[in-house]
Enzyme design. Sequence first.
Site, PDB file in Angstrom:
ATOM      1  N   ASP A  96      33.418  28.258  46.917  1.00  0.00           N
ATOM      2  CA  ASP A  96      32.763  26.982  46.623  1.00  0.00           C
ATOM      3  C   ASP A  96      33.520  26.179  45.578  1.00  0.00           C
ATOM      4  O   ASP A  96      33.168  25.030  45.311  1.00  0.00           O
ATOM      5  CB  ASP A  96      31.320  27.225  46.169  1.00  0.00           C
ATOM      6  CG  ASP A  96      30.323  26.637  47.150  1.00  0.00           C
ATOM      7  OD1 ASP A  96      30.700  26.427  48.319  1.00  0.00           O
ATOM      8  OD2 ASP A  96      29.179  26.381  46.753  1.00  0.00           O
ATOM      9  N   ASP A 156      17.470  34.170  46.782  1.00  0.00           N
ATOM     10  CA  ASP A 156      17.327  35.445  47.479  1.00  0.00           C
ATOM     11  C   ASP A 156      15.867  35.869  47.574  1.00  0.00           C
ATOM     12  O   ASP A 156      15.385  36.253  48.651  1.00  0.00           O
ATOM     13  CB  ASP A 156      18.174  36.525  46.789  1.00  0.00           C
ATOM     14  CG  ASP A 156      18.022  36.491  45.268  1.00  0.00           C
ATOM     15  OD1 ASP A 156      17.181  35.718  44.767  1.00  0.00           O
ATOM     16  OD2 ASP A 156      18.751  37.230  44.584  1.00  0.00           O
TER      17      ASP A 156
END
Length: 791
Positions: free
Chosen positions: A167, A493
């Site tokens: 990223d 998550d």
Amino acid sequence: MADGIRGGEEGRIDELSLVNKEEIQPQPQPQPLWEKIPVSSAKMIPYRIIVVLRLIVVIFYLRYRIIYPLSNNNAVWLVVDFWLALSWILDQFPKCFPVVHDTHLDRLSLQFDPDHRRKHSLLAPIDFFVTSADVIKEPPILTANTVLSILAVDYPVHKVSCYVSDDGASMQLFDTLSRTSEFSRSWVPFCKKYSIEPRAPEFYFSHQNDHYDTGNLQPDFLTERAKIKREYQQFKVGINALVAKGVNKPPKGGWVMNDGTPWPGNIIGDHPSIIKEYLGSRGALDVEGNELPQLVYVSREKRPGFINQKKAGAMNALVRISAVLSNAPFILNLDCDHYVNNSKTVKHAMCFYMDTHLRNNLSFVQFPQRFYGVDQHDLYANHNFIFSDVIMRGLDGIQGPLYVGTGCILNRKALYGNDPGMVDQDCNAIKRFGRSKLFIASTLMDDGGLPPMDTEGKSKLMEEAIHVTSCDYEKDTEWGKEISWIYGSVTEDILTGFKLHYRGWKSIYCMPDRPAFKGTAPINLTDRLKQSTRWARGSIEMLKSRHCPLFYGWGGKLKLVQRISYINVCVYPFTSIPLIAYCFIPAIALLSGTLNISTITNMPTIWLVALFLSIIATAILEIRWAQIRPVSFWRVEQYWMVSGVSCYPFAIIQGLCNVSFSNKAKYTVTIKPVGDEEDEQFGDFYRFKWSSLVILPTIMIVLNALGLIVGVQHLIHNGFGSWKIDLFWKFFAPLWILAHLYPFLKGLMAKHNKILPIVVLGVCLFFMVEFIMKYIQISVFHAYINFYYYL
């Protein structure tokens, strides 16, 4: 002759009837690949009895406090006690039905892969996702070791694909993967030839007895090992040279690629998708001429004005690009600072996924988080065995463990927003998944793999991969809302796992004898506190989101105890409020002389003693059935206090008010050799960086230390004959708090040689207070108030 013919015919008939009987006889069922083993009743029944008794004690204690209120501040203490009792109940529910899922790798190989080298193995393909965000915090050599451990897993190579998400669009990582692919040609066959563990070279070569542990006694082993080690040292020198060129920022004018063209990612936050396939079906072979797994570098498109959704957005881009390049039915996601420590990890998970009855209901297989490079005392509870070996095993007996964001193998079908067992045939697929026809076609492949296409279609796969990683691909779709990783929290998550369980999917906790993965953990105090602040903030964000487990999806497929565990995940930061009250108010009351302690004959004290005894008994039995060390349990308790009075208050403010403090965790993960000297091995442990998170616990330590001094002063002035039960409780409260805050104090001191000045300062402070109390005859509390006022 006729008789002979007749006899022959009869013999043939008997022969055919025998064959038919053999064909219609039931074939033996294959042995199960896994089994669920509950914790023995001898360990769990006493534990459950103590839990019930502790609940009764808590109820009677609160009842007594309501009927017989304290003379002052009763409402405050009642709310504090009630919240602590509620938080314990929420935390206790998931622990009552723990199980262990055991796997049988020999049966898996016998049924699906008798010869792991053959091309037609029946094991399902798998895509590995490795996420990397910042090469300053996450050195490329760390990612290289992660990738090498993946490429060398004990699994058919043509069934493995590895996607590395960058990223940060770093050319250093791009070049690192190029060098990694070259080194893998010799590293992968070496690992598989000698069955070495672990298969991350940095950690394999740093192990002092690796060649004895593997049992490799071949004459050529040491020679080949020395050769590979020299190659790895050269490889690492090359990677470190890449880092040295741009450790702070790219060179003036930006990076330039080998062909002379500018690096597309020179402008951070404004660059096209960058995708490079290093290894694969058209890639290089290893030194022995065998195929290597597919390796792909991915840096999704970034444009100003587009919200990239951080890790969750990167993971969703990996889901789409992998679907158009390999489309394995299962996905293993791993942070770049973790490596595969057990080469048979994927096979452990396949023991569950290759079970046809379980596969249609199983969303993910979570492995425990284990860490390397943690100090031998684990002062900041990085291992957190209470969560990984107690809570997660308890949830495994209900609907399944939580998804913790790494070290997990997921079912691709579950990520597509389907209910268990549902086949996606939505006519409005474009609105759900986006405008990639190839991606939509891949979602209908039950066993993975790419849909049939002509030669022209195959040549355009990379163009399609760039298309599905563009910034505007998710616009007006359900990505991040109902599909794949869910947006809306920094702890994406937990939120994603909640969404999967809400739809009715199950999960499994797999704990092989050899840890599946190992990763880095923040060593020093400041970085650990900032990490905990981020997690707590994510919990608060989930609490205030539309997916709040207090309100979302009642009447659905989420089991009640599972919902309680998610509620606990959201509200645990609020425990800081009663903790601060218990740590501050008694200390201030001690200094002001207003703390009155009941005698042992009073009923509240009896209930309090019973409560403490039940807490100790619960802890002992929990340690027994979870098979963890008492010191590990104590470290978790200590850090619970430390984080409760430092991180959680800040996280509550950040999460509820949508503010962000400028104290982001900026630590550099370093790979350290195993040594004997703690100062050399854990040098980062003694680094302390100032943060606003340390103000509150520091004040708390000072106040409780002064409270102890007041108690000692009382003992000196009134003689040892004045020792009574109320004085014992006055000593007990600050001692109990200081014992829990010891890890914070050690981290605050940073270096061992700072202990002496602190001791000297404490002694001087003691005599100063003694002088004030004896000769000036004024209250210590008022003295410090006046001192603060004049400052």
